[in-house]
Design a protein around this motif. Structure first.
Motif, short mmCIF file in Angstrom:
data_model
loop_
_atom_site.label_atom_id
_atom_site.label_comp_id
_atom_site.label_asym_id
_atom_site.label_seq_id
_atom_site.Cartn_x
_atom_site.Cartn_y
_atom_site.Cartn_z
N GLU A 45 -2.42 10.29 -38.19
CA GLU A 45 -2.10 11.72 -38.22
C GLU A 45 -3.00 12.52 -37.28
OE1 GLU A 45 -2.43 12.92 -42.26
OE2 GLU A 45 -0.45 12.17 -42.83
N GLU A 85 4.28 12.00 -36.61
CA GLU A 85 4.38 13.35 -36.04
C GLU A 85 5.56 14.12 -36.63
OE1 GLU A 85 2.24 15.02 -34.08
OE2 GLU A 85 0.97 13.28 -34.46
N LYS A 92 4.60 15.33 -40.02
CA LYS A 92 3.69 16.48 -39.90
C LYS A 92 4.46 17.76 -39.60
CE LYS A 92 -0.13 16.19 -37.52
NZ LYS A 92 -1.07 15.84 -36.43
#
Length: 336
Positions: A189, A254, A257
């Motif tokens: 992350e 990603e 996120k």
């Protein structure tokens, strides 16, 4: 004051941490519980040191630290070349402590129980494959068979399911049970590749030199299988569906996120079903843990949602689970 005699198998990191706590807290255990714990044998891969009068734990720790194996310890001690099963049979002990990674240890756990000895273990495969047989063997002989440290180290989820929730019907458990995968996914992350994150975990001692059991999901699968045995009915690891994190891409991280979520290796345990797989979860979920923390959400008919979280790895943390079980076993045996 009652005396309880231990035979310890495994003198790696967890075994030494356990011995250190036994040494440091011996006075507390005598004063608080009326238990004098005596270690009469310690086994590592090089041999078994056995002294019926009791082993000098500070010296044992020093020998292992300086020489790396107990077979180098010759002063006042004879080193025996015994298999675990032979040692269990021949050494007079009340409780056998297994802090090894021996996948065949269930055989000598069973031998210990048949010899009238209690068992405390942090070793997962014996329970993940032979839970029903071992528990029945212990119950038949009214002996303690304790394994708190197999799941979430010292965070007491095993004791919770085995003892405190007897009136509740467990409906579902969701849990993050492997610290290595959590560390790797957290580093990804932050922009690190899977390979670099794994390498960093190994350098920090979070991942083993052979990390395959963690990253393929097998370790979490063992633990989830044990939880199923406790919460529902006995099954074996062969019935679990397990997928690790090796195929999780930086793109998936990603995208999660961007949606305000995070990816974790999540175990889901329901009646007759165990699955372990990477899943997107909300960032405010109790399962969105970091570092070496583990967490579980237990859904029951009476309590509703119960959350338990804490250290799921670490030497002191795992020793906490082992020591707690040693004291439980000791007090159980002394009441007879």
């Amino acid at each position: 004051m009652g005396e309880v005699i231990l035979s310890i198998f495994g003198f790696g990191n967890v075994g030494r941490a356990t011995a250190q706590v036994l040494l440091e807290k011996a006075g507390i255990f005598r004063e608080k519980y009326g238990v004098n714990i005596k270690v009469v044998s310690i086994s590592d891969t090089s041999g078994t040191v056995w002294l019926p009068e009791g082993i000098d734990l500070p010296e044992a720790l020093l020998v292992k630290e300086n020489f790396g194996k107990l077979s180098k310890w010759t002063n006042d001690y004879e080193v025996y070349n015994l298999s675990p099963r032979e040692a269990v049979r021949e050494i007079d002990a009340d409780v056998v402590i297994d802090v090894t990674n021996d996948k065949n240890a269930w055989e000598w756990h069973r031998t210990a129980l048949r010899e009238g000895k209690g068992v405390v273990t942090s070793n997962k495969p014996p329970l993940a494959f032979h839970y029903e047989e071992l528990i029945k063997e212990a119950e038949k002989r009214d002996l303690p068979y304790l394994f708190e440290a197999t799941v979430m180290a010292g965070t007491p989820i095993v004791g919770l399911l085995r003892g405190n929730l007897r009136g509740d019907t467990i409906e579902r458990i969701e849990a993050v049970l492997n610290a290595t995968t959590t560390f790797i996914l957290t580093e990804m992350e932050r922009g690190m590749s899977f390979e670099r994150a794994l390498e960093r975990a190994q350098k920090l001692g979070i991942a083993e030199r052979d990390p395959s059991g963690d990253i393929t999901g097998v370790d979490a699968g063992y633990k989830a299988t044990i939880l199923h045995c406790l919460a529902f009915r006995p099954i074996t690891f062969n019935e679990a569906k397990v997928r690790g994190i090796t195929e999780v891409t930086e793109g998936e991280i990603e995208r999660a996120k961007a949606r305000g979520k995070t990816v974790r290796l999540v175990a889901r345990v329901e009646g007759g079903s165990v699955t372990v797989e990477p899943k997107e979860i909300p960032r405010d979920s109790p399962l969105a843990v970091e570092s070496h923390e583990n967490a579980a959400i237990i859904k029951t008919d009476l309590l509703g949602k119960l959350v338990i979280s804490g250290a799921g790895a670490g030497l002191k943390e795992t020793a906490s689970g082992v020591i707690g079980d040693i004291l439980k076993a000791s007090l159980t045996l002394l009441k007879r």
